[in-house]
Design a protein around this motif. Sequence first.
Motif, PDB file in Angstrom:
ATOM      1  N   ILE A 184     -21.492  38.323 -12.766  1.00 14.16           N
ATOM      2  CA  ILE A 184     -20.807  37.283 -13.537  1.00 14.16           C
ATOM      3  C   ILE A 184     -19.867  36.484 -12.644  1.00 14.16           C
ATOM      4  N   TYR A 185     -19.122  37.177 -11.776  1.00 14.89           N
ATOM      5  CA  TYR A 185     -18.233  36.435 -10.873  1.00 14.89           C
ATOM      6  C   TYR A 185     -19.024  35.523  -9.943  1.00 14.89           C
ATOM      7  N   GLU A 186     -20.080  36.039  -9.334  1.00 14.48           N
ATOM      8  CA  GLU A 186     -20.839  35.251  -8.359  1.00 14.48           C
ATOM      9  C   GLU A 186     -21.473  34.012  -8.981  1.00 14.48           C
ATOM     10  N   ASN A 187     -21.626  34.028 -10.281  1.00 12.55           N
ATOM     11  CA  ASN A 187     -22.174  32.866 -10.976  1.00 12.55           C
ATOM     12  C   ASN A 187     -21.096  32.033 -11.673  1.00 12.55           C
ATOM     13  N   ASN A 188     -19.846  32.422 -11.465  1.00 13.91           N
ATOM     14  CA  ASN A 188     -18.718  31.692 -12.064  1.00 13.91           C
ATOM     15  C   ASN A 188     -17.521  31.717 -11.115  1.00 13.91           C
ATOM     16  N   LYS A 189     -17.739  31.307  -9.873  1.00 19.16           N
ATOM     17  CA  LYS A 189     -16.662  31.371  -8.881  1.00 19.16           C
ATOM     18  C   LYS A 189     -15.534  30.389  -9.178  1.00 19.16           C
ATOM     19  N   ASP A 190     -15.846  29.329  -9.882  1.00 24.29           N
ATOM     20  CA  ASP A 190     -14.793  28.481 -10.438  1.00 24.29           C
ATOM     21  C   ASP A 190     -14.315  29.177 -11.708  1.00 24.29           C
ATOM     22  N   ILE A 191     -13.416  30.135 -11.517  1.00 21.96           N
ATOM     23  CA  ILE A 191     -13.152  31.115 -12.567  1.00 21.96           C
ATOM     24  C   ILE A 191     -12.652  30.507 -13.871  1.00 21.96           C
ATOM     25  N   LYS A 192     -11.896  29.428 -13.802  1.00 21.44           N
ATOM     26  CA  LYS A 192     -11.356  28.855 -15.032  1.00 21.44           C
ATOM     27  C   LYS A 192     -12.457  28.333 -15.948  1.00 21.44           C
ATOM     28  N   SER A 193     -13.599  27.958 -15.369  1.00 24.57           N
ATOM     29  CA  SER A 193     -14.699  27.446 -16.193  1.00 24.57           C
ATOM     30  C   SER A 193     -15.274  28.517 -17.101  1.00 24.57           C
ATOM     31  N   PHE A 194     -15.032  29.794 -16.753  1.00 23.81           N
ATOM     32  CA  PHE A 194     -15.531  30.906 -17.570  1.00 23.81           C
ATOM     33  C   PHE A 194     -14.401  31.607 -18.312  1.00 23.81           C
ATOM     34  N   ILE A 195     -13.260  31.784 -17.642  1.00 24.32           N
ATOM     35  CA  ILE A 195     -12.127  32.468 -18.272  1.00 24.32           C
ATOM     36  C   ILE A 195     -11.656  31.727 -19.525  1.00 24.32           C
ATOM     37  N   LYS A 196     -11.863  30.426 -19.558  1.00 21.59           N
ATOM     38  CA  LYS A 196     -11.404  29.638 -20.708  1.00 21.59           C
ATOM     39  C   LYS A 196     -12.030  30.105 -22.026  1.00 21.59           C
ATOM     40  N   TYR A 197     -13.117  30.869 -21.958  1.00 21.25           N
ATOM     41  CA  TYR A 197     -13.748  31.385 -23.171  1.00 21.25           C
ATOM     42  C   TYR A 197     -13.102  32.678 -23.664  1.00 21.25           C
ATOM     43  N   ALA A 198     -12.231  33.265 -22.859  1.00 18.74           N
ATOM     44  CA  ALA A 198     -11.565  34.511 -23.251  1.00 18.74           C
ATOM     45  C   ALA A 198     -10.599  34.259 -24.408  1.00 18.74           C
ATOM     46  N   ASN A 199     -10.609  35.137 -25.379  1.00 15.10           N
ATOM     47  CA  ASN A 199      -9.732  34.967 -26.542  1.00 15.10           C
ATOM     48  C   ASN A 199      -8.259  34.969 -26.149  1.00 15.10           C
ATOM     49  N   HIS A 200      -7.906  35.842 -25.192  1.00 12.28           N
ATOM     50  CA  HIS A 200      -6.497  35.896 -24.791  1.00 12.28           C
ATOM     51  C   HIS A 200      -6.089  34.619 -24.049  1.00 12.28           C
ATOM     52  N   TYR A 201      -6.995  34.078 -23.252  1.00 12.33           N
ATOM     53  CA  TYR A 201      -6.736  32.798 -22.586  1.00 12.33           C
ATOM     54  C   TYR A 201      -6.457  31.725 -23.638  1.00 12.33           C
ATOM     55  N   LYS A 202      -7.280  31.698 -24.667  1.00 16.92           N
ATOM     56  CA  LYS A 202      -7.115  30.689 -25.720  1.00 16.92           C
ATOM     57  C   LYS A 202      -5.768  30.842 -26.417  1.00 16.92           C
ATOM     58  N   LYS A 203      -5.354  32.100 -26.624  1.00 19.63           N
ATOM     59  CA  LYS A 203      -4.074  32.335 -27.298  1.00 19.63           C
ATOM     60  C   LYS A 203      -2.908  31.821 -26.462  1.00 19.63           C
ATOM     61  N   ILE A 204      -2.939  32.118 -25.166  1.00 19.42           N
ATOM     62  CA  ILE A 204      -1.868  31.647 -24.287  1.00 19.42           C
ATOM     63  C   ILE A 204      -1.874  30.131 -24.197  1.00 19.42           C
ATOM     64  N   GLU A 205      -3.055  29.540 -24.195  1.00 22.17           N
ATOM     65  CA  GLU A 205      -3.177  28.082 -24.179  1.00 22.17           C
ATOM     66  C   GLU A 205      -2.586  27.478 -25.456  1.00 22.17           C
ATOM     67  N   GLU A 206      -2.852  28.112 -26.592  1.00 18.92           N
ATOM     68  CA  GLU A 206      -2.312  27.643 -27.869  1.00 18.92           C
ATOM     69  C   GLU A 206      -0.786  27.680 -27.895  1.00 18.92           C
ATOM     70  N   LEU A 207      -0.212  28.621 -27.152  1.00 15.31           N
ATOM     71  CA  LEU A 207       1.251  28.725 -27.066  1.00 15.31           C
ATOM     72  C   LEU A 207       1.850  27.698 -26.099  1.00 15.31           C
ATOM     73  N   GLY A 208       0.980  26.912 -25.452  1.00 15.36           N
ATOM     74  CA  GLY A 208       1.450  25.872 -24.540  1.00 15.36           C
ATOM     75  C   GLY A 208       1.827  26.366 -23.165  1.00 15.36           C
ATOM     76  N   LEU A 209       1.357  27.567 -22.792  1.00 18.49           N
ATOM     77  CA  LEU A 209       1.736  28.164 -21.514  1.00 18.49           C
ATOM     78  C   LEU A 209       0.716  27.806 -20.425  1.00 18.49           C
ATOM     79  N   HIS A 210       0.485  26.521 -20.271  1.00 13.27           N
ATOM     80  CA  HIS A 210      -0.546  26.037 -19.353  1.00 13.27           C
ATOM     81  C   HIS A 210      -0.227  26.362 -17.898  1.00 13.27           C
ATOM     82  N   GLU A 211       1.050  26.289 -17.528  1.00 13.59           N
ATOM     83  CA  GLU A 211       1.436  26.594 -16.144  1.00 13.59           C
ATOM     84  C   GLU A 211       1.186  28.060 -15.816  1.00 13.59           C
TER      85      GLU A 211
END
Length: 236
Positions: A184-211
């Motif tokens: 999975i990593y070797e096919n998603n080395k631009d990690i943010k393009s895949f991590i953005k689908y993680a539920n926890h990533y989405k939650k932190i994004e919803e809280l405005g914690l982009h930095e």
Amino acid sequence: MKVDIIISADDIKEKKIFNKSVVVIDILRATSVIVTAIDNGCKKVIPVLTVDEAVKIAEKDRKTYMLGGERDALKIQGFDFSNSPLEYNKEKVKGKTLVMTTTNGTRAIKASSKAKNIIIGAMINARAVTKKLIELGDDVVIVNSGTNGEFSIDDFLCSGYIISILKRECEVNLSDIATTALYIYENNKDIKSFIKYANHYKKIEELGLHEDLEYCCQKDIIDSVPECRDGIITRK
């Protein structure tokens, strides 16, 4: 070197980690906080399970003991810091002790106590972690803290990145799940393009914690490798 993965804090079993070097990962955001705080001169980090336990320890000396962590990604009332690694700068943490409790990361660290070595890892120090693992020479279990006992894409992708470095530097024998993380990593080395689908990533994004998200997804910006011994994390 055998390499395996445990997918959440709830799945840690003593027989899986006994006599092995464990890397605990919670990139969003507990282990990213620990790595950052230690790199910025924090004397030690004490991970605990409950808010009450953290407060009791910190009350010993509030001049040198800091309280940090989260519940459901939010700062705990009365604590000095949230779970944002950006808060833990040198001016605030140098020479201090951080008492920390989080929903997933500190649980994973505490549950790994029977391991031979406990290393704190994240994207931001992954290469340094692999160097330490090679020096130790033990079989490795990468513990993903996960999210509320469930599998988490972000930690799994970080595991794949660590494995990809290990594979280039030494001979490894991967479990099926470790092989999957590597693929999975070797096919998603631009990690943010895949991590953005993680539920926890989405939650932190919803809280405005982009930095926070930008920071935690960076690779190899820190050389510190915190280690936990007898319940205390320091820079070895």
